[in-house]
Design a protein around this motif. Sequence first.
Motif, short mmCIF file in Angstrom:
data_model
loop_
_atom_site.label_atom_id
_atom_site.label_comp_id
_atom_site.label_asym_id
_atom_site.label_seq_id
_atom_site.Cartn_x
_atom_site.Cartn_y
_atom_site.Cartn_z
N ALA A 47 -40.91 -21.47 -1.08
CA ALA A 47 -40.50 -21.76 0.34
C ALA A 47 -41.48 -22.73 1.00
CB ALA A 47 -40.41 -20.60 1.06
N ASP A 48 -41.22 -23.39 2.08
CA ASP A 48 -42.20 -24.09 2.83
C ASP A 48 -43.40 -23.52 3.57
OD1 ASP A 48 -41.09 -26.60 1.69
OD2 ASP A 48 -39.60 -26.51 3.43
N THR A 49 -42.69 -22.12 4.06
CA THR A 49 -43.80 -21.39 5.04
C THR A 49 -43.47 -19.57 4.70
OG1 THR A 49 -42.00 -20.88 6.66
CG2 THR A 49 -43.35 -22.90 6.87
N LEU A 50 -44.57 -19.00 4.83
CA LEU A 50 -44.29 -17.63 4.87
C LEU A 50 -43.20 -17.04 5.54
CD1 LEU A 50 -48.09 -16.38 5.17
CD2 LEU A 50 -46.62 -16.32 2.87
N GLU A 51 -42.77 -17.66 6.70
CA GLU A 51 -41.57 -17.22 7.44
C GLU A 51 -40.35 -17.22 6.66
OE1 GLU A 51 -44.08 -19.17 8.81
OE2 GLU A 51 -45.04 -17.66 9.98
N GLU A 52 -40.33 -18.49 5.83
CA GLU A 52 -39.18 -19.07 5.14
C GLU A 52 -39.18 -18.12 4.08
OE1 GLU A 52 -37.98 -22.60 2.24
OE2 GLU A 52 -38.49 -23.35 4.49
N LEU A 53 -40.18 -17.87 3.31
CA LEU A 53 -40.30 -16.70 2.10
C LEU A 53 -39.85 -15.41 2.64
CD1 LEU A 53 -41.22 -16.44 -0.86
CD2 LEU A 53 -43.51 -15.92 -0.12
N ASP A 54 -40.21 -15.03 3.62
CA ASP A 54 -39.83 -13.57 4.26
C ASP A 54 -38.41 -13.70 4.50
OD1 ASP A 54 -40.48 -11.15 5.71
OD2 ASP A 54 -39.73 -12.35 7.49
N GLU A 55 -37.81 -14.75 4.97
CA GLU A 55 -36.25 -14.73 5.42
C GLU A 55 -35.72 -14.91 3.79
OE1 GLU A 55 -32.59 -15.12 6.93
OE2 GLU A 55 -34.55 -14.83 7.99
N SER A 56 -36.06 -15.52 3.04
CA SER A 56 -35.56 -15.66 1.65
C SER A 56 -35.49 -14.05 1.04
CB SER A 56 -36.30 -16.53 0.71
OG SER A 56 -36.07 -17.74 1.13
N VAL A 57 -36.47 -13.54 1.11
CA VAL A 57 -36.54 -12.09 0.41
C VAL A 57 -35.84 -11.31 1.28
CG1 VAL A 57 -38.27 -10.32 -0.55
CG2 VAL A 57 -38.83 -12.42 -0.76
N LEU A 58 -36.20 -10.69 2.42
CA LEU A 58 -35.71 -9.85 3.30
C LEU A 58 -34.17 -10.06 3.63
CD1 LEU A 58 -38.68 -8.89 5.66
CD2 LEU A 58 -38.22 -7.99 3.51
N SER A 59 -34.12 -11.00 4.08
CA SER A 59 -32.33 -11.39 4.34
C SER A 59 -31.37 -11.67 3.34
CB SER A 59 -32.30 -12.39 5.51
OG SER A 59 -33.23 -11.96 6.56
N GLN A 60 -31.91 -12.42 2.26
CA GLN A 60 -30.97 -13.13 1.14
C GLN A 60 -31.14 -12.09 -0.07
OE1 GLN A 60 -32.12 -17.21 0.85
NE2 GLN A 60 -31.27 -17.65 2.70
N ILE A 61 -32.32 -12.19 -0.70
CA ILE A 61 -32.17 -11.16 -2.07
C ILE A 61 -31.99 -9.83 -1.77
CG2 ILE A 61 -33.78 -10.60 -3.80
CD1 ILE A 61 -35.07 -13.38 -3.67
N ARG A 62 -32.64 -9.13 -0.68
CA ARG A 62 -32.49 -7.69 -0.49
C ARG A 62 -31.09 -7.44 -0.24
NH1 ARG A 62 -37.82 -5.40 2.32
NH2 ARG A 62 -39.04 -5.57 0.44
N SER A 63 -30.26 -8.27 0.37
CA SER A 63 -28.68 -8.03 0.67
C SER A 63 -27.83 -8.29 -0.25
CB SER A 63 -28.47 -9.17 2.10
OG SER A 63 -28.44 -10.43 1.55
N VAL A 64 -28.31 -9.04 -1.38
CA VAL A 64 -27.30 -9.02 -2.64
C VAL A 64 -26.79 -7.70 -3.18
CG1 VAL A 64 -27.54 -9.89 -4.99
CG2 VAL A 64 -28.50 -11.00 -3.40
N ASP A 65 -25.54 -7.45 -3.29
CA ASP A 65 -24.75 -6.44 -3.66
C ASP A 65 -25.49 -5.66 -4.96
OD1 ASP A 65 -22.98 -4.16 -3.50
OD2 ASP A 65 -22.00 -5.24 -5.02
N GLY A 66 -25.88 -4.41 -4.97
CA GLY A 66 -26.68 -3.92 -6.04
C GLY A 66 -27.84 -4.04 -5.88
N VAL A 67 -28.83 -4.72 -5.19
CA VAL A 67 -30.20 -4.63 -5.36
C VAL A 67 -30.57 -3.36 -4.62
CG1 VAL A 67 -32.34 -5.97 -4.26
CG2 VAL A 67 -30.29 -7.28 -5.33
#
Length: 78
Positions: A47-67
């Motif tokens: 990610a370009d920033t820590l905020e973008e990394l935070d968004e990727s992990v918290l909002s995208q990866i953690r919201s994947v069904d089964g995670v």
Amino acid sequence: MAISAFVFVDVIGDHTKSAFKTITRLPGVKNLYSVTGPYDLIVDIEADTLEELDESVLSQIRSVDGVRKTTTSVILKR
């Protein structure tokens, strides 16, 4: 300079294949590995920033069904 991290993903039951397919398509995912051990998947993400990394992990990866949960390790030095 981009921020890189490894995200260790714990998946519930037999959702590993579907989670793998979904996570592969997420922005910033450089590599994705299905592994043995305490985690089911390891995501190599950038990610370009820590905020973008935070968004990727918290909002995208953690919201994947089964995670069930994630553990993230930011890469300090290459």
